[in-house]
Design a protein around this motif. Structure first.
Motif, short mmCIF file in Angstrom:
data_model
loop_
_atom_site.label_atom_id
_atom_site.label_comp_id
_atom_site.label_asym_id
_atom_site.label_seq_id
_atom_site.Cartn_x
_atom_site.Cartn_y
_atom_site.Cartn_z
N ASP A 22 3.68 8.13 8.16
CA ASP A 22 3.19 9.66 8.33
C ASP A 22 1.66 9.86 8.98
OD1 ASP A 22 5.52 10.44 6.73
OD2 ASP A 22 4.19 10.25 5.02
N LEU A 23 0.94 8.75 9.00
CA LEU A 23 -0.14 8.90 9.84
C LEU A 23 -0.32 8.32 11.23
CD1 LEU A 23 -2.34 7.20 6.77
CD2 LEU A 23 -2.15 9.71 7.38
N GLN A 24 0.82 7.70 11.72
CA GLN A 24 0.93 7.35 12.97
C GLN A 24 0.39 8.23 14.05
OE1 GLN A 24 4.14 4.66 13.96
NE2 GLN A 24 4.09 3.55 12.10
N VAL A 25 0.85 9.40 14.22
CA VAL A 25 0.23 10.46 15.16
C VAL A 25 -1.28 10.54 15.21
CG1 VAL A 25 0.35 12.74 16.01
CG2 VAL A 25 2.53 11.63 15.55
N MET A 26 -1.80 10.57 13.85
CA MET A 26 -3.37 10.57 13.71
C MET A 26 -3.90 9.45 13.94
SD MET A 26 -5.48 11.69 10.16
CE MET A 26 -5.55 9.72 9.86
N LEU A 27 -3.24 8.39 13.68
CA LEU A 27 -3.90 7.06 13.95
C LEU A 27 -3.92 6.96 15.63
CD1 LEU A 27 -2.33 4.92 11.46
CD2 LEU A 27 -4.78 5.33 11.71
N PHE A 28 -2.89 7.27 16.26
CA PHE A 28 -2.66 7.36 17.68
C PHE A 28 -3.97 7.99 18.34
CE2 PHE A 28 -1.40 9.45 21.71
CZ PHE A 28 -1.21 8.30 22.48
N LEU A 29 -4.32 9.24 17.80
CA LEU A 29 -5.06 10.26 18.50
C LEU A 29 -6.61 9.39 18.13
CD1 LEU A 29 -3.79 13.73 17.33
CD2 LEU A 29 -3.69 12.84 19.66
N VAL A 30 -6.91 9.05 16.96
CA VAL A 30 -8.11 8.60 16.67
C VAL A 30 -8.23 7.21 17.57
CG1 VAL A 30 -9.65 7.40 14.83
CG2 VAL A 30 -8.25 9.61 14.27
N PHE A 31 -7.31 6.36 17.47
CA PHE A 31 -7.47 5.07 18.27
C PHE A 31 -7.39 5.28 19.99
CE2 PHE A 31 -5.18 2.61 14.65
CZ PHE A 31 -6.43 2.53 13.98
N SER A 32 -6.95 6.57 20.17
CA SER A 32 -6.78 6.61 21.68
C SER A 32 -8.39 7.09 22.12
CB SER A 32 -5.91 7.83 22.29
OG SER A 32 -4.85 7.39 21.83
N LEU A 33 -8.93 7.92 21.11
CA LEU A 33 -10.35 8.31 21.61
C LEU A 33 -11.26 7.14 21.40
CD1 LEU A 33 -12.23 10.76 21.91
CD2 LEU A 33 -12.60 10.98 19.09
N MET A 34 -11.31 6.47 20.36
CA MET A 34 -12.02 5.20 20.06
C MET A 34 -11.75 4.20 21.37
SD MET A 34 -11.79 4.23 16.40
CE MET A 34 -12.96 2.73 16.45
N PHE A 35 -10.74 4.12 21.97
CA PHE A 35 -10.33 3.13 22.95
C PHE A 35 -11.11 3.81 24.20
CE2 PHE A 35 -7.24 2.08 26.67
CZ PHE A 35 -7.53 0.89 26.64
N LEU A 36 -10.83 5.33 24.35
CA LEU A 36 -11.56 5.73 25.80
C LEU A 36 -12.97 5.57 25.85
CD1 LEU A 36 -9.13 8.97 26.10
CD2 LEU A 36 -9.21 7.02 27.67
N VAL A 37 -13.59 5.96 24.69
CA VAL A 37 -15.22 5.65 24.43
C VAL A 37 -15.54 4.36 24.72
CG1 VAL A 37 -16.85 5.99 22.78
CG2 VAL A 37 -15.06 7.71 23.04
N THR A 38 -14.92 3.59 23.98
CA THR A 38 -14.95 2.06 24.33
C THR A 38 -15.05 1.52 25.81
OG1 THR A 38 -14.10 1.43 22.18
CG2 THR A 38 -14.48 -0.33 24.05
N LEU A 39 -13.95 2.24 26.58
CA LEU A 39 -14.04 1.79 27.95
C LEU A 39 -15.11 2.61 28.67
CD1 LEU A 39 -10.16 2.12 28.96
CD2 LEU A 39 -11.56 0.19 28.61
N MET A 40 -15.22 3.62 28.41
CA MET A 40 -16.61 4.54 29.28
C MET A 40 -17.83 3.91 28.90
SD MET A 40 -15.00 8.39 28.96
CE MET A 40 -16.64 9.20 29.23
N ALA A 41 -18.13 3.66 27.47
CA ALA A 41 -19.36 3.23 27.19
C ALA A 41 -19.67 1.70 27.95
CB ALA A 41 -19.50 3.33 25.71
N ASN A 42 -18.81 0.79 27.84
CA ASN A 42 -19.02 -0.38 28.35
C ASN A 42 -19.29 -0.06 29.85
OD1 ASN A 42 -18.94 -2.71 26.57
ND2 ASN A 42 -17.23 -1.62 25.79
N ILE A 43 -18.44 0.39 30.66
CA ILE A 43 -18.32 0.71 32.15
C ILE A 43 -19.62 1.53 32.47
CG2 ILE A 43 -17.54 2.35 33.94
CD1 ILE A 43 -14.58 1.76 32.70
#
Length: 314
Positions: A22-43
Protein backbone atom coordinates in the motif's frame (compact mmCIF):
# COMPACT_ATOMS: atom_id res chain seq x y z
CA UNK A 1 21.56 -33.16 -14.02
CA UNK A 2 23.88 -31.13 -11.74
CA UNK A 3 24.98 -28.95 -14.67
CA UNK A 4 21.34 -28.39 -15.70
CA UNK A 5 20.39 -27.40 -12.16
CA UNK A 6 23.12 -24.79 -12.16
CA UNK A 7 21.56 -23.02 -15.16
CA UNK A 8 17.89 -23.01 -14.07
CA UNK A 9 17.91 -19.50 -12.53
CA UNK A 10 17.97 -16.93 -15.35
CA UNK A 11 16.47 -14.08 -13.32
CA UNK A 12 15.88 -13.04 -9.72
CA UNK A 13 12.69 -11.68 -8.17
CA UNK A 14 13.44 -8.71 -5.91
CA UNK A 15 10.99 -8.86 -2.99
CA UNK A 16 12.49 -6.07 -0.88
CA UNK A 17 9.41 -3.82 -0.77
CA UNK A 18 6.76 -6.55 -1.05
CA UNK A 19 5.94 -6.06 2.66
CA UNK A 20 4.61 -2.56 1.89
CA UNK A 21 2.16 -2.99 -1.04
CA UNK A 22 0.00 0.00 0.00
CA UNK A 23 2.99 2.32 0.38
CA UNK A 24 4.74 1.66 -2.92
CA UNK A 25 3.41 4.73 -4.76
CA UNK A 26 4.29 6.97 -1.82
CA UNK A 27 7.74 5.36 -1.55
CA UNK A 28 8.23 5.90 -5.28
CA UNK A 29 7.48 9.63 -4.92
CA UNK A 30 9.69 10.06 -1.84
CA UNK A 31 12.61 8.06 -3.27
CA UNK A 32 12.31 9.81 -6.67
CA UNK A 33 12.56 13.20 -4.98
CA UNK A 34 15.55 12.07 -2.91
CA UNK A 35 17.22 10.62 -6.02
CA UNK A 36 16.79 13.85 -8.01
CA UNK A 37 18.06 15.97 -5.11
CA UNK A 38 21.06 13.63 -4.73
CA UNK A 39 21.95 13.94 -8.43
CA UNK A 40 21.46 17.71 -8.49
CA UNK A 41 23.33 18.35 -5.23
CA UNK A 42 26.36 16.26 -6.24
CA UNK A 43 26.45 17.78 -9.75
CA UNK A 44 26.30 21.28 -8.22
CA UNK A 45 29.18 20.44 -5.84
CA UNK A 46 31.32 19.10 -8.73
CA UNK A 47 30.50 22.15 -10.90
CA UNK A 48 31.22 24.65 -8.11
CA UNK A 49 34.59 23.04 -7.37
CA UNK A 50 35.42 22.93 -11.09
CA UNK A 51 34.53 26.59 -11.74
CA UNK A 52 36.07 28.20 -8.63
CA UNK A 53 39.86 28.40 -8.58
CA UNK A 54 39.83 28.94 -4.80
CA UNK A 55 38.62 25.33 -4.44
CA UNK A 56 41.37 23.84 -6.61
CA UNK A 57 43.09 22.23 -3.63
CA UNK A 58 43.38 18.51 -2.69
CA UNK A 59 40.54 18.56 -0.14
CA UNK A 60 37.98 19.69 -2.74
CA UNK A 61 39.50 17.61 -5.52
CA UNK A 62 38.81 14.50 -3.41
CA UNK A 63 35.34 15.82 -2.56
CA UNK A 64 34.49 16.24 -6.27
CA UNK A 65 35.69 12.67 -6.99
CA UNK A 66 33.60 11.37 -4.06
CA UNK A 67 30.55 13.23 -5.40
CA UNK A 68 31.08 11.71 -8.87
CA UNK A 69 31.41 8.24 -7.30
CA UNK A 70 28.21 8.81 -5.28
CA UNK A 71 26.34 9.73 -8.48
CA UNK A 72 27.50 6.52 -10.19
CA UNK A 73 26.70 4.53 -7.04
CA UNK A 74 23.14 5.90 -6.98
CA UNK A 75 22.59 5.30 -10.71
CA UNK A 76 23.52 1.62 -10.31
CA UNK A 77 20.70 0.92 -7.80
CA UNK A 78 18.02 3.61 -7.60
CA UNK A 79 16.51 3.72 -11.16
CA UNK A 80 15.82 -0.04 -11.14
CA UNK A 81 14.46 0.19 -7.59
CA UNK A 82 12.06 3.00 -8.60
CA UNK A 83 10.88 1.05 -11.65
CA UNK A 84 10.20 -2.01 -9.48
CA UNK A 85 8.03 0.05 -7.12
CA UNK A 86 5.61 0.70 -9.99
CA UNK A 87 5.52 -2.67 -11.72
CA UNK A 88 4.07 -6.01 -10.68
CA UNK A 89 6.95 -8.15 -11.94
CA UNK A 90 9.96 -7.00 -9.91
CA UNK A 91 12.64 -9.04 -11.64
CA UNK A 92 16.25 -8.54 -12.65
CA UNK A 93 18.07 -10.78 -15.14
CA UNK A 94 20.99 -12.94 -14.01
CA UNK A 95 23.46 -10.84 -16.05
CA UNK A 96 21.81 -7.66 -14.78
CA UNK A 97 22.25 -8.88 -11.21
CA UNK A 98 25.94 -9.68 -11.81
CA UNK A 99 26.54 -6.23 -13.33
CA UNK A 100 24.63 -4.41 -10.60
CA UNK A 101 26.48 -6.12 -7.77
CA UNK A 102 29.88 -5.63 -9.41
CA UNK A 103 29.31 -1.90 -9.94
CA UNK A 104 27.62 -1.34 -6.56
CA UNK A 105 30.41 -3.05 -4.60
CA UNK A 106 33.06 -1.33 -6.73
CA UNK A 107 31.78 2.17 -6.03
CA UNK A 108 31.01 1.32 -2.37
CA UNK A 109 34.60 0.11 -1.78
CA UNK A 110 35.98 3.11 -3.67
CA UNK A 111 33.96 5.49 -1.48
CA UNK A 112 35.32 3.91 1.70
CA UNK A 113 38.89 4.33 0.49
CA UNK A 114 38.27 7.87 -0.77
CA UNK A 115 37.05 8.82 2.71
CA UNK A 116 40.27 7.33 4.13
CA UNK A 117 42.30 9.38 1.62
CA UNK A 118 40.36 12.52 2.66
CA UNK A 119 41.22 11.74 6.28
CA UNK A 120 44.92 11.55 5.34
CA UNK A 121 44.58 14.87 3.51
CA UNK A 122 43.18 16.51 6.66
CA UNK A 123 46.05 15.02 8.71
CA UNK A 124 48.71 16.45 6.38
CA UNK A 125 46.93 19.83 6.20
CA UNK A 126 46.73 20.27 9.99
CA UNK A 127 49.77 18.36 11.25
CA UNK A 128 52.23 19.29 8.48
CA UNK A 129 50.91 22.64 7.14
CA UNK A 130 54.30 23.92 5.89
CA UNK A 131 54.83 20.80 3.76
CA UNK A 132 51.20 20.41 2.66
CA UNK A 133 51.64 21.74 -0.89
CA UNK A 134 54.72 19.57 -1.43
CA UNK A 135 53.30 16.38 0.09
CA UNK A 136 49.80 16.63 -1.41
CA UNK A 137 50.86 17.54 -4.94
CA UNK A 138 48.62 16.96 -7.97
CA UNK A 139 50.41 13.79 -9.05
CA UNK A 140 50.01 12.17 -5.63
CA UNK A 141 46.32 13.15 -5.47
CA UNK A 142 45.63 11.53 -8.85
CA UNK A 143 47.55 8.42 -7.80
CA UNK A 144 45.56 8.17 -4.54
CA UNK A 145 42.25 8.39 -6.42
CA UNK A 146 43.40 5.86 -9.04
CA UNK A 147 44.60 3.51 -6.29
CA UNK A 148 41.26 3.81 -4.43
CA UNK A 149 39.22 3.05 -7.57
CA UNK A 150 41.49 0.23 -8.76
CA UNK A 151 41.56 -1.46 -5.34
CA UNK A 152 37.80 -0.99 -4.90
CA UNK A 153 36.97 -2.64 -8.23
CA UNK A 154 39.53 -5.43 -7.72
CA UNK A 155 37.78 -6.29 -4.45
CA UNK A 156 34.41 -6.03 -6.23
CA UNK A 157 35.59 -8.35 -9.02
CA UNK A 158 36.77 -10.94 -6.47
CA UNK A 159 33.48 -10.87 -4.54
CA UNK A 160 31.36 -11.01 -7.71
CA UNK A 161 33.29 -14.01 -9.07
CA UNK A 162 32.98 -15.85 -5.73
CA UNK A 163 29.20 -15.24 -5.53
CA UNK A 164 28.26 -16.02 -9.13
CA UNK A 165 30.37 -19.16 -9.47
CA UNK A 166 28.05 -20.66 -6.83
CA UNK A 167 25.15 -22.78 -8.18
CA UNK A 168 21.71 -21.08 -8.22
CA UNK A 169 19.08 -23.74 -8.81
CA UNK A 170 15.99 -22.17 -7.21
CA UNK A 171 14.15 -20.56 -5.53
CA UNK A 172 14.98 -17.20 -7.07
CA UNK A 173 13.26 -14.76 -4.68
CA UNK A 174 15.92 -12.31 -3.50
CA UNK A 175 15.11 -10.78 -0.10
CA UNK A 176 16.28 -7.31 -1.05
CA UNK A 177 15.59 -4.46 -3.48
CA UNK A 178 18.93 -4.90 -5.27
CA UNK A 179 21.58 -7.60 -5.74
CA UNK A 180 23.78 -7.70 -2.63
CA UNK A 181 26.12 -10.23 -1.03
CA UNK A 182 24.13 -11.74 1.86
CA UNK A 183 20.79 -12.27 0.05
CA UNK A 184 22.56 -13.97 -2.87
CA UNK A 185 24.55 -16.23 -0.54
CA UNK A 186 21.25 -17.31 1.05
CA UNK A 187 19.84 -18.28 -2.37
CA UNK A 188 22.85 -20.30 -3.52
CA UNK A 189 22.38 -24.09 -3.62
CA UNK A 190 25.98 -24.78 -2.62
CA UNK A 191 28.58 -23.29 -0.31
CA UNK A 192 32.10 -22.07 -0.93
CA UNK A 193 33.53 -21.75 2.58
CA UNK A 194 36.91 -20.47 1.39
CA UNK A 195 35.12 -17.93 -0.81
CA UNK A 196 32.96 -16.75 2.10
CA UNK A 197 36.09 -16.31 4.24
CA UNK A 198 37.65 -14.25 1.41
CA UNK A 199 34.50 -12.07 1.23
CA UNK A 200 34.60 -11.55 5.01
CA UNK A 201 38.29 -10.58 4.83
CA UNK A 202 37.57 -8.09 2.02
CA UNK A 203 34.68 -6.54 4.01
CA UNK A 204 36.92 -6.21 7.08
CA UNK A 205 39.75 -4.71 5.00
CA UNK A 206 37.49 -2.18 3.30
CA UNK A 207 35.31 -1.16 6.25
CA UNK A 208 37.40 -1.72 9.39
CA UNK A 209 40.86 -0.91 8.00
CA UNK A 210 39.65 2.24 6.23
CA UNK A 211 37.87 3.37 9.40
CA UNK A 212 40.90 2.62 11.60
CA UNK A 213 43.12 4.59 9.20
CA UNK A 214 40.71 7.56 9.47
CA UNK A 215 40.59 7.15 13.27
CA UNK A 216 44.41 7.19 13.46
CA UNK A 217 44.47 10.33 11.30
CA UNK A 218 42.06 12.08 13.65
CA UNK A 219 43.93 10.99 16.78
CA UNK A 220 47.06 12.63 15.32
CA UNK A 221 45.01 15.68 14.29
CA UNK A 222 43.52 16.00 17.79
CA UNK A 223 46.98 15.73 19.32
CA UNK A 224 48.18 18.60 17.11
CA UNK A 225 45.10 20.77 17.57
CA UNK A 226 45.21 20.51 21.38
CA UNK A 227 48.67 22.08 21.24
CA UNK A 228 47.32 25.21 19.52
CA UNK A 229 47.31 27.94 22.23
CA UNK A 230 44.13 29.84 21.23
CA UNK A 231 40.54 28.60 21.19
CA UNK A 232 39.94 30.36 17.86
CA UNK A 233 42.83 28.42 16.31
CA UNK A 234 41.49 25.14 17.69
CA UNK A 235 38.00 25.86 16.35
CA UNK A 236 39.33 26.76 12.92
CA UNK A 237 41.38 23.55 12.72
CA UNK A 238 38.50 21.33 13.86
CA UNK A 239 35.99 23.12 11.58
CA UNK A 240 37.87 21.92 8.49
CA UNK A 241 37.32 18.32 9.67
CA UNK A 242 33.72 18.49 10.90
CA UNK A 243 32.01 17.83 7.54
CA UNK A 244 34.29 14.89 6.77
CA UNK A 245 33.73 13.40 10.24
CA UNK A 246 29.93 13.51 9.91
CA UNK A 247 30.05 11.77 6.51
CA UNK A 248 32.51 9.15 7.85
CA UNK A 249 30.37 8.31 10.90
CA UNK A 250 27.18 7.82 8.86
CA UNK A 251 28.90 6.00 5.97
CA UNK A 252 30.93 3.55 8.05
CA UNK A 253 28.15 3.13 10.61
CA UNK A 254 25.71 1.90 7.93
CA UNK A 255 28.40 -0.15 6.13
CA UNK A 256 29.45 -1.97 9.30
CA UNK A 257 25.82 -2.76 10.23
CA UNK A 258 25.17 -4.23 6.75
CA UNK A 259 28.40 -6.10 6.04
CA UNK A 260 29.91 -6.94 9.44
CA UNK A 261 26.81 -8.00 11.37
CA UNK A 262 26.13 -11.63 12.40
CA UNK A 263 23.85 -13.57 10.04
CA UNK A 264 20.09 -13.40 10.70
CA UNK A 265 20.54 -10.63 13.26
CA UNK A 266 17.93 -8.40 11.55
CA UNK A 267 14.49 -8.97 10.01
CA UNK A 268 13.87 -8.26 6.32
CA UNK A 269 12.16 -4.93 7.09
CA UNK A 270 15.07 -3.79 9.29
CA UNK A 271 17.57 -4.81 6.59
CA UNK A 272 15.62 -2.85 3.96
CA UNK A 273 15.51 0.24 6.21
CA UNK A 274 19.27 0.14 6.86
CA UNK A 275 20.00 -0.48 3.16
CA UNK A 276 17.81 2.46 2.11
CA UNK A 277 19.78 4.63 4.55
CA UNK A 278 23.05 3.40 3.05
CA UNK A 279 22.07 3.62 -0.63
CA UNK A 280 19.93 6.78 -0.59
CA UNK A 281 20.71 8.89 2.49
CA UNK A 282 24.53 8.61 2.38
CA UNK A 283 24.93 9.88 -1.23
CA UNK A 284 22.58 12.78 -0.38
CA UNK A 285 24.33 13.52 2.92
CA UNK A 286 27.76 14.16 1.37
CA UNK A 287 26.89 17.32 -0.65
CA UNK A 288 24.40 18.61 1.95
CA UNK A 289 26.88 18.40 4.84
CA UNK A 290 29.69 20.02 2.87
CA UNK A 291 27.47 22.79 1.50
CA UNK A 292 25.84 23.56 4.87
CA UNK A 293 28.94 23.36 7.07
CA UNK A 294 31.78 24.50 4.79
CA UNK A 295 32.12 28.27 4.23
CA UNK A 296 34.44 27.90 1.22
CA UNK A 297 31.87 25.72 -0.56
CA UNK A 298 29.04 28.12 0.39
CA UNK A 299 30.95 31.09 -1.09
CA UNK A 300 31.76 29.08 -4.24
CA UNK A 301 28.11 28.03 -4.63
CA UNK A 302 26.93 31.66 -4.28
CA UNK A 303 29.45 32.77 -6.92
CA UNK A 304 28.40 29.97 -9.28
CA UNK A 305 24.70 30.70 -8.79
CA UNK A 306 25.40 34.43 -9.24
CA UNK A 307 27.18 33.79 -12.54
CA UNK A 308 24.36 31.53 -13.70
CA UNK A 309 21.67 34.13 -12.92
CA UNK A 310 23.68 36.85 -14.73
CA UNK A 311 24.08 34.60 -17.78
CA UNK A 312 20.33 33.87 -17.82
CA UNK A 313 19.47 37.60 -17.65
CA UNK A 314 21.76 38.35 -20.58
Amino acid sequence: MGRENHTIVTEFILVGFSSFPDLQVMLFLVFSLMFLVTLMANIIIITAIRLNRSLHIPMYFFLSILSFSEICYSLVIIPNMLANLLREKTTISFIGCVTQMFLFLGFACTNCMLLAVMGYDRYVSICKPLRYQILMNQRLCIKLVACSATTGFLFSTSETIIIFTLPFCGPNKLKHFFCDLSPLLELACGRNYIGEIVITIICVLVVICSFLFILLSYILIANTVLKIPTMAGKRKAFSTCASHLIVVIVHFGCASIIYLRPKSSYTLDQTIFISVSYTMVTPLLNPLVYSLRNKDVQIALKKSLGKSSCTLRM
